[in-house]
Scaffold this active site. Structure first.
Site, PDB file in Angstrom:
ATOM      1  N   GLY A 293       0.801  -1.217   0.000  1.00 13.86           N
ATOM      2  CA  GLY A 293       0.000   0.000   0.000  1.00 13.86           C
ATOM      3  C   GLY A 293       0.834   1.267   0.000  1.00 13.86           C
ATOM      4  N   SER A 294       0.340   2.271   0.705  1.00 17.44           N
ATOM      5  CA  SER A 294       0.944   3.601   0.639  1.00 17.44           C
ATOM      6  C   SER A 294       2.285   3.722   1.346  1.00 17.44           C
ATOM      7  CB  SER A 294      -0.033   4.644   1.206  1.00 17.44           C
ATOM      8  OG  SER A 294      -1.168   4.762   0.369  1.00 17.44           O
ATOM      9  N   THR A 295       2.697   2.700   2.083  1.00 16.96           N
ATOM     10  CA  THR A 295       4.066   2.760   2.617  1.00 16.96           C
ATOM     11  C   THR A 295       5.063   2.802   1.463  1.00 16.96           C
ATOM     12  OG1 THR A 295       4.197   0.331   2.753  1.00 16.96           O
ATOM     13  CG2 THR A 295       3.477   1.517   4.731  1.00 16.96           C
ATOM     14  N   ILE A 296       4.691   2.253   0.301  1.00 11.93           N
ATOM     15  CA  ILE A 296       5.565   2.251  -0.870  1.00 11.93           C
ATOM     16  C   ILE A 296       5.751   3.667  -1.421  1.00 11.93           C
ATOM     17  CG2 ILE A 296       5.810   1.359  -3.230  1.00 11.93           C
ATOM     18  CD1 ILE A 296       6.247  -0.710  -1.023  1.00 11.93           C
ATOM     19  N   LYS A 297       4.843   4.577  -1.087  1.00  9.26           N
ATOM     20  CA  LYS A 297       5.008   5.967  -1.539  1.00  9.26           C
ATOM     21  C   LYS A 297       6.268   6.603  -0.962  1.00  9.26           C
ATOM     22  CE  LYS A 297       0.054   6.588  -2.234  1.00  9.26           C
ATOM     23  NZ  LYS A 297      -1.222   7.126  -1.706  1.00  9.26           N
TER      24      LYS A 297
END
Length: 572
Positions: A293-297
């Site tokens: 999810g958004s941790t990859i951002k």
């Protein structure tokens, strides 16, 4: 007279011949008896050696449990496993194992009937057949408790006995089960660090009989048992309170790559590992792959900044969805306007992140994720490590969706390792479960991002904890920064808004990062509802609780004077 008397010459000839005949007869008789005795002796020796050879051949074809070396066999010793402070995580203890010699069993029915009073779970038919067989030795039950041994001794059954074996004992039970691992009934490591130790040469020592307990030095892990207990306690509470399928967390030292604690629940008790291989007991932190999810951002923004094509002052239009590959990319609670890079990060804009990736390009995007170790199988001591998944051929749609954590899967531990590189000065270090100094870590580290990128990411993490989705992951006095990640799970080939895999990555203290805490929770639900919950509500508070309870143990002192202090980022 003439007939009765012989001449002297005739007499001598006759006498001489008689003597000769007698002597020859004596020689023939004596030689025959000697040869007979030799042949008999040889036959006896051949018979004896033939019996021995036959017996050895027979034993060679017997089943190890039924015709093997019986009570004289000794279970090999193993070294103690201790945490970084010397607390015992695994050790050998002596235990009794029950065996039988069927040839000495007087009455198999009576023997079995008595044994069932102490060991009611014995397989009746199988045990009976083995007790009345012609085997010289069979195991009945390995590793009895002292109470069971005493009760069986009082039965007074002829033909059964006990032998002392080594048994592995784990004082902490399930506390660190996925790290320490477990052994089989023969004290051989089959999972976790127990298996790693065997693979480093212990198995060879055991095979040659050189694994002597007094000569085996304890194996010291990087784990801090106190922090490990806190981590497991918090994820158990979170899983139960949110009615989730599973939960996990890892605590790492960003300066050395040492894993100080890691747990995944449901887990198992290595002292009684009857369910250790159940699917739901998987170590999700290193052996499970997920869309994070958004941790990859964090990596998308770092990639854009590190490329030199984007700065913190850059702006991206997030006023309308992006359509790529027939799919519209939208923001969750989007602002509907142009966003700066810090705003893209703290508002977790899918549109903004996709445009950051588009600036770098498809090949540059894929190369950066490989550079940060997110798409390759992780190199560490723990055997249970999964290989990440990615599209076989990247197209624009893959790069766009990967920018916000969709389309490729990696392990939570690898995600933590990658974020560590963004915080520790830009150095990617293989994670380790063994003690390692900072100098040793740097010797194996690779510089993956520029210093400016590190400064910018520290600033963004701190900003997100103050004004963005990471607020619930903060702890007063410890200057925590972080990033949430709420990933919709794929159900029947489509993303479902009803099932989330949530993550939160926290770093502290942000003015000089030392530790990273990454938490995950699978399909959590809101309180008093079956609706799915987001990472800010579920995963972030787990990290906050872990930091609050363990920071002092890790040597981080609270500093309330700099709680709201801003991190300075020089221009590139």
């Amino acid at each position: 007279m003439i007939g009765r008397w012989r001449s002297k010459k005739e007499a001598e000839e006759q006498d001489s011949g008689s003597v000769r005949i007698v002597v020859d007869g004596i020689g023939k008789s004596t030689g025959g008896r000697a040869r007979t005795r030799i042949l008999i002796t040889m036959a006896v020796f051949f018979a004896v050696y033939g019996v021995i050879a036959g017996r050895l051949t027979y034993l060679g074809f017997q089943d190890l449990e039924e015709g093997g070396p019986g009570p004289s066999r000794v279970t090999a010793s193993r070294p103690d496993i201790v945490d970084r402070n010397g607390e015992v995580l695994a050790t050998d203890i002596n235990t009794a194992s029950l065996y039988a010699e069927p040839r000495r069993i007087v009455d198999a029915d009576e023997a079995l009937e008595k044994l069932l009073t102490v060991l009611p779970d014995l397989n009746i038919e199988q045990t009976y057949n083995r007790l009345q067989s012609d085997a010289g030795f069979i195991w009945l039950r390995r590793q009895l408790s002292p109470r069971q041994q005493q009760a069986i001794m009082q039965l007074g059954i002829p033909g059964i006995g006990f032998r002392t074996e080594k048994r592995r004992f784990y004082p902490g039970g399930a506390t660190a089960s996925h790290i320490v691992g477990l052994v089989n009934v023969d004290n051989k490591g089959i999972a976790g660090m127990e298996k790693y130790i065997d693979d480093q040469g212990l198995a060879d020592l055991q095979a040659t009989g050189l694994a002597v307990a007094n000569d085996l030095e304890p194996v010291r892990l990087s784990i801090d048992l106190r922090v490990q207990h806190i981590v497991r306690d918090e994820i158990v509470r979170a899983m139960e309170s949110s009615r989730a399928l599973s939960a996990g967390a890892v605590v790492m030292d960003v300066r050395t790559g040492e894993v100080l604690a890691m747990a995944s629940v449901p887990d198992f008790d290595p002292n009684n590992p009857y369910n250790a291989h159940d699917k739901d007991r998987l170590n999700r932190m290193s052996a499970g792959v997920y869309e994070m999810g958004s941790t990859i951002k964090s990596f998308t923004t770092a990639m854009a900044l590190d490329s030199g094509k984007v700065t913190l002052d850059s702006r991206f239009d997030a006023s309308r969805p992006i359509v790529v590959g027939g799919r519209a990319i939208r923001d969750y609670r989007g602002k509907g306007r142009v966003l700066t890079v810090p705003e893209v990060f703290i508002y977790s804009s899918n549109i903004g992140s996709a445009k950051e990736a588009d600036v770098v390009g498809i090949e540059g995007h894929r190369e950066f994720l490989h550079r940060l170790g997110l798409l390759s199988r992780m190199n560490t001591e723990l055997p249970e490590v999964a290989r990440p998944t990615e599209p076989s051929a990247w197209k624009k749609v893959h790069s766009i969706t990967a920018a916000f954590g969709h389309g490729f899967s990696t392990t939570p531990l690898q995600t933590a390792v990658g974020v560590s590189a963004l915080m520790n000065g830009g150095y990617l270090m293989p994670p380790t479960f063994l003690m390692r100094t900072a100098d040793e870590a740097m010797a194996s580290a690779t510089k993956v991002v520029q210093d400016y990128t590190v400064q910018a990411m520290r600033y963004l993490y701190k900003l997100n904890a103050e004004k963005g989705s990471g607020r619930r992951g903060t702890v007063p006095g410890y200057r925590v920064g972080g990033k949430t990640g709420t990933a919709e799970k794929v159900v029947n080939g489509r993303y479902s808004s009803e099932k989330n895999f949530n993550a939160f990555v926290a770093v502290f203290p942000m003015d000089s990062p030392q530790y990273i805490v990454l938490t995950v929770i699978d399909e959590p639900k809101l309180e008093n509802s079956n609706r799915s919950a987001t990472a800010g509500v579920t995963a972030a508070p787990i990290a906050s609780n872990i930091i609050r309870r363990s920071a002092a143990m890790l040597g981080v002192k609270p500093d309330f004077g700099h709680e709201s202090g801003a991190l300075l980022v020089s221009s590139q």
